[in-house]
Write an enzyme that holds these catalytic residues in place. Structure first.
Site, short mmCIF file in Angstrom:
data_model
loop_
_atom_site.label_atom_id
_atom_site.label_comp_id
_atom_site.label_asym_id
_atom_site.label_seq_id
_atom_site.Cartn_x
_atom_site.Cartn_y
_atom_site.Cartn_z
NE ARG A 86 74.44 54.14 10.57
CZ ARG A 86 75.88 53.44 10.86
NH1 ARG A 86 75.53 53.00 12.44
NH2 ARG A 86 76.47 52.88 10.53
CD GLU A 96 76.11 55.12 7.16
OE1 GLU A 96 76.04 54.91 8.22
OE2 GLU A 96 77.15 54.87 6.91
CG ASP A 106 80.81 48.01 5.49
OD1 ASP A 106 81.35 48.63 5.40
OD2 ASP A 106 79.78 47.79 7.09
CD1 TRP A 152 84.75 51.17 2.64
CD2 TRP A 152 86.59 50.63 3.61
NE1 TRP A 152 84.49 51.02 4.23
CE2 TRP A 152 85.55 50.71 4.97
CE3 TRP A 152 87.64 50.80 4.74
CZ2 TRP A 152 85.64 50.87 6.44
CZ3 TRP A 152 88.03 50.19 5.47
CH2 TRP A 152 86.81 50.53 6.59
CD GLU A 164 78.54 50.89 12.54
OE1 GLU A 164 77.60 51.15 12.92
OE2 GLU A 164 78.96 51.03 12.04
#
Ligand code: BGC
Length: 919
Positions: A509, A511, A518, A570, A775
């Protein structure tokens, strides 16, 4: 005794390389211990290194058990003749005592730009017997000083898109334009000794010499924060030049620099004007030199590539193809280039592997879903492009669209691509078979829709080229359970699909960003599939470049404007990833390099925390992203991750010999841990939120004392049981869920989870045809069909973190301390599996386990690399129960010690291949 297949492969590869370099081949295998797999900066035969003191490494192999290196000697020479006569005219380390085979820092004469270095090594074994010299290996230096760059940035801006060029009304106007072709010609008057092309771009560049593409690399020079730093690559092109007239050229596409990147249909994130910078350096046999730099004398035009964009796709009009990269091409109608760039970044050699094709995949089936609409199924979700092979009429337009899944009617499902058009078009030249593959785009797909053909295609019309950063395969897993084999494969393919110069979240997509959460969730699993040391060496600099002024790490690196606050789990990738690379490969330089920025991050966390330890009132946090009705309070995640990062800092400080810092960070860890207990652990041991992830974090980050650990372990298992033995964790919890269960001695529960095929589980996606990691646990369900197309990728690796558990617990291969110098072999089979074969190519060489069960016997064949040792754990209550290669284990060579804590045997072994059987 047998050496393993993989070891043989490594030796053969090393010998082939030696043969290619023309010396030293064929000698290594006869001695007790031989050096193989020579690397510089963890890359084989690397070109264009700009570390002034590069690190060398090798592996040692032996047919004897319990072999190790006691000393080594490295010779580095400037010429083959010098090296062949054993002269280290650049560096002769002399005999150095020790068993080090990695991170040997070059200690010879100062190296200069472009210098070619040839090297070899010999080693002394445990009895002091010296090996022959290894075959030669080579590396070359890059351009070390700014002044070495004689080339100017050049480009051609006429074709910049002004307005809409796409007719699809579902999309706001997309602005695309043909990437320029840039060229010049030059004479080679004399005999060439060596020629090197140094090439970079603000955009993407494909370089051509005399009609041929210079390399098999894709997307050169990769993605960085171009305002700050841009990489270049060095290519040895000696064989591509000829005496007389030559031509050099490049196609310059927008790429990450100015093409569409990420969401919001946004382009030009770094600049509007792509640029090329390259210089061809020719060293003549007579010692003189010529440099052909990009500059105002180059010429520009557009060519057959009529548009090229990562997200939107690529178009090619074969009728426009010309031989413009050949010498003698008539470029009188071409235009002058412009010089100068919008940015002035630091030029650095790319420290990681290039993106390349790693597999060609042939479609498994083909259907016609509507008249003239053909859908190919590759049987595998991947990232890459499709090679088209057709016979068409002049001007015939063929359109390719890409998807990961099909709609119920069999047509391709593209809603989840969001604004990524992912459409390639080819206009035929006509008159015979034509083959085309795009070069400046990629898609995430399992299905290819082809329209515009005049007749039914064959399966050969399409070949998928699977792209990935060219990391070396390091793992293999196969067992008696096909679903687990598929799961291992799904993690592998999803990693491949997302390691495209940086670790991205998804390949399909709009992104495709280097999401930090991740990356940290998956990195340890990644190391077990591929050698990712150089890959992360590169990306961790992107992470530093993206760090906010106040020390906070971003959501993704390279960072997108306005996304500088990563938030817990993150941002912590900035600490966890360097640590993981150290743990896996023993790389201390990566810790040194990032230490200051990590320290700034910890300061940032401290400063904004209340009382220096607990979360502030307001902070950004994604939480346990995509969990299943089991949302962990963000405060718990904040505090747990802060503790984790503080603790890792303490460990890193200790590794680097910063004793005071180590005390300071350990102290901080203890304070956060105490605060965590006060704030979030109830008198009954329940952690606020009472979620699986809450317990997993507390257990795996060591936040509880022994009593509370027991309670947390019990509550975790109860939570899983309550959900019918199902997990409920999102990205954050899934990373360590299985490892935490192993850690509390509940692999029985882990086995239940991994065998599940009901929702939510890994097996659920596989039962519904997954060939990659989804995902979301509910990316597709029979009840609801596809999840929200706004966020539903079928190639996101976070949930693939389970591969670490598989290697460590099914394969039973773990590192005991850094870099697999001491290995723990402890497979923990369950009743359902009858065998498992697992390989991990560690930095010291391949580690293998093959276990099987038959008639109450457990057989374990294990390979431990030379120069390492292992503890092998076997289920046995007495010495007489274990045989090794048919003899009593205590008489087996290489077995150094035995212990029997209750029902387990602990064997201390040296290197070699062992064949154990328990009765
Ligand atoms: C990405 C993730 C990322 C997340 C942040 C998503 O859009 O695909 O993988 O970690 O946003 O929560």
């Amino acid at each position: 005794m047998q050496t393993s297949k993989t070891t043989n492969a490594a030796i053969l590869a090393a010998l082939a390389f030696a043969a290619a370099l023309g010396a030293g081949a064929g000698r290594a295998a006869a001695e007790p211990l031989s050096p193989v797999t020579l690397r510089c900066e963890y890359l084989v035969n690397s070109s264009g290194i700009d570390e002034r003191a590069p690190r060398l490494s090798w592996q040692v192999v032996s047919k004897e058990r319990d072999q190790r290196q006691t000393a080594w000697q490295v010779l580095v020479a400037g010429s083959e003749t010098a090296l062949a006569s054993d002269q280290g005219d650049l560096w002769d380390s002399g005999k150095v005592a020790g068993d080090d085979t990695t991170a040997i820092v070059y200690g010879g004469r100062a190296l200069v730009s472009g210098q070619k270095c040839l090297w070899k090594v010999r080693v002394w074994d445990k009895d002091g017997v010296v090996s022959d010299w290894s075959g030669p290996a080579a590396w070359s230096m890059g351009l070390l000083d700014k002044k070495d760059w004689r080339a100017q940035w050049i480009g051609y801006d006429k074709m910049r898109p002004a307005e809409a060029s796409h007719a699809d009304t579902n999309h706001p106007p997309i602005r695309l334009a043909p990437p320029p072709c840039l060229r010049t010609e030059f004479d080679v008057p004399k005999k060439i000794q060596r020629a090197t092309l140094y090439g970079s771009a603000l955009g993407l560049a494909d370089f051509y010499l005399n009609g041929q593409l210079v390399s098999e690399d894709w997307f050169t020079p990769g993605w960085t924060d171009y305002t700050n730093r841009v990489h270049y690559r060095a290519y040895d092109v000696t064989k591509r030049l000829r005496q007389g007239r030559n031509a050099v050229g490049a196609i310059l596409a927008d790429g990450w620099y100015s093409g569409y990147v990420a969401w919001g249909q946004t382009r030009d994130r770094y600049g509007k004007k792509p640029r090329l910078r390259a210089q061809l350096q020719i060293d003549y046999a007579d010692g003189s030199q010529d440099i052909i730099p990009t500059g105002p004398e180059w010429k520009a035009a557009t060519g057959a590539v009529t548009s090229a964009d990562f997200l939107m796709g690529e178009s090619f009009d074969a009728r426009l193809a010309r031989n413009w990269t050949q010498p003698g091409f008539d470029d009188r109608g071409w235009n002058p280039v412009v010089t100068g760039a919008e940015v002035d970044p630091l030029m650095q050699a790319h420290p990681g592997p290039p993106v390349q094709v790693f597999a060609e995949v042939q479609p498994k089936s083909l259907t016609q879903v509507r008249p003239g609409v053909y859908v190919f199924d590759l049987g595998q979700n991947l990232a890459g492009v499709a090679r088209l092979k057709v016979k068409g009429e002049p001007g015939q337009k063929i359109t390719l669209r890409f998807a990961e899944r099909l709609s119920p009617d069999g047509s391709i499902y593209t809603n989840n691509l969001r604004k990524a058009m992912a459409t390639d078009t080819y206009i035929c030249r006509g008159g015979g078979t034509e083959t085309w593959e795009p070069r400046f785009t990629y898609h995430g797909f399992q299905y290819v829709e082809v329209t515009g053909l005049k007749k039914r295609p064959s399966l050969r019309t399409i070949t998928a080229l699977a792209l990935s950063s060219a990391t070396t395969d390091a793992g293999r897993f196969e067992c008696s359970d096909l679903m687990l084999n598929r799961l291992a494969q799904n993690t592998y393919w999803t990693q491949r699909a997302n390691f495209i110069d940086i670790p991205t979240d998804c390949p399909q997509r709009d992104e495709r960003l280097g999401w930090m959460g991740d990356a940290q969730v998956y990195i340890r699993a990644a190391t077990l599939h591929e050698d990712v040391q150089a890959f992360f060496t590169k990306w961790l600099v992107d992470v530093d470049d993206s760090q906010r002024q106040d020390g906070q790490y971003p959501k993704m690196a390279p960072v997108i404007k306005g996304e500088g606050d990563g938030g817990p789990a993150w941002a912590d990738a900035g600490v966890i990833c360097p640590w993981t690379i150290y743990e896996t490969y023993g790389d201390t330089r990566i810790l040194e390099k990032h230490y200051q920025s990590m320290a700034r991050f910890i300061e940032f966390c401290k400063n904004r925390s209340s009382g220096g330890v607990l979360p502030p009132e307001k902070f950004h946090c994604y939480g346990d992203w995509l969990n299943i009705n089991d949302d962990t309070p963000k405060t718990v995640i904040y505090t747990a991750y802060f503790a984790c990062s503080a603790r890792l800092m303490g460990r890193m400080a200790a590794v680097l010999g910063k004793a005071n810092d180590a005390v300071m960070y350990n102290d901080l860890f203890e304070k956060i841990k105490a605060a965590f207990n006060r704030a979030y652990v109830g008198p009954d041991g329940r952690i606020t939120g009472d979620t699986q992830t809450g317990y997993v974090l507390a257990l795996s980050f060591d936040l509880l004392d022994a009593d509370r650990q027991k309670v947390a372990a019990q509550l975790l298992v109860e939570n899983i049981q309550k959900r019918g033995w199902h997990l409920s964790t999102g990205f954050v919890g899934t990373k360590s869920l299985m490892l935490a269960l192993a850690g509390i001695g509940r692999n029985d529960v882990a086995w239940r989870l991994i065998h599940n095929d009901t929702f939510p589980s890994w097996g659920f996606s596989i039962r519904h045809g997954a060939t990659s990691i989804w995902e979301r646990w509910d990316g597709w369900t029979p009840e609801k069909g596809f999840q929200d197309p706004k966020m539903n990728s079928f190639a996101h690796y976070s949930f693939g973190a389970v591969y670490q558990w598989m290697v460590e617990n099914i394969g039973g291969i773990r590192s005991d301390g850094p870099a697999y110098k001491h290995i723990l072999i402890a497979p923990q089979p369950d009743d359902k599996l009858t065998f498992a074969d697992t390989t991990y190519d560690s930095i010291h060489g391949p580690i293998e386990t093959h276990w099987s069960k038959k008639g109450g016997h457990f057989r374990l064949k294990v390979t431990i690399p030379a120069n390492t040792t292992a503890t092998v754990v076997l289920p046995a209550t007495g010495v007489s129960e274990i045989l090794e290669s048919g003899r009593p284990v205590e008489t087996a060579p290489g077995v150094r010690g035995l212990q029997w804590p209750r029902t387990l045997a602990l064997l201390e072994v040296g290197s070699g291949t062992y064949d154990f059987e328990t009765k």
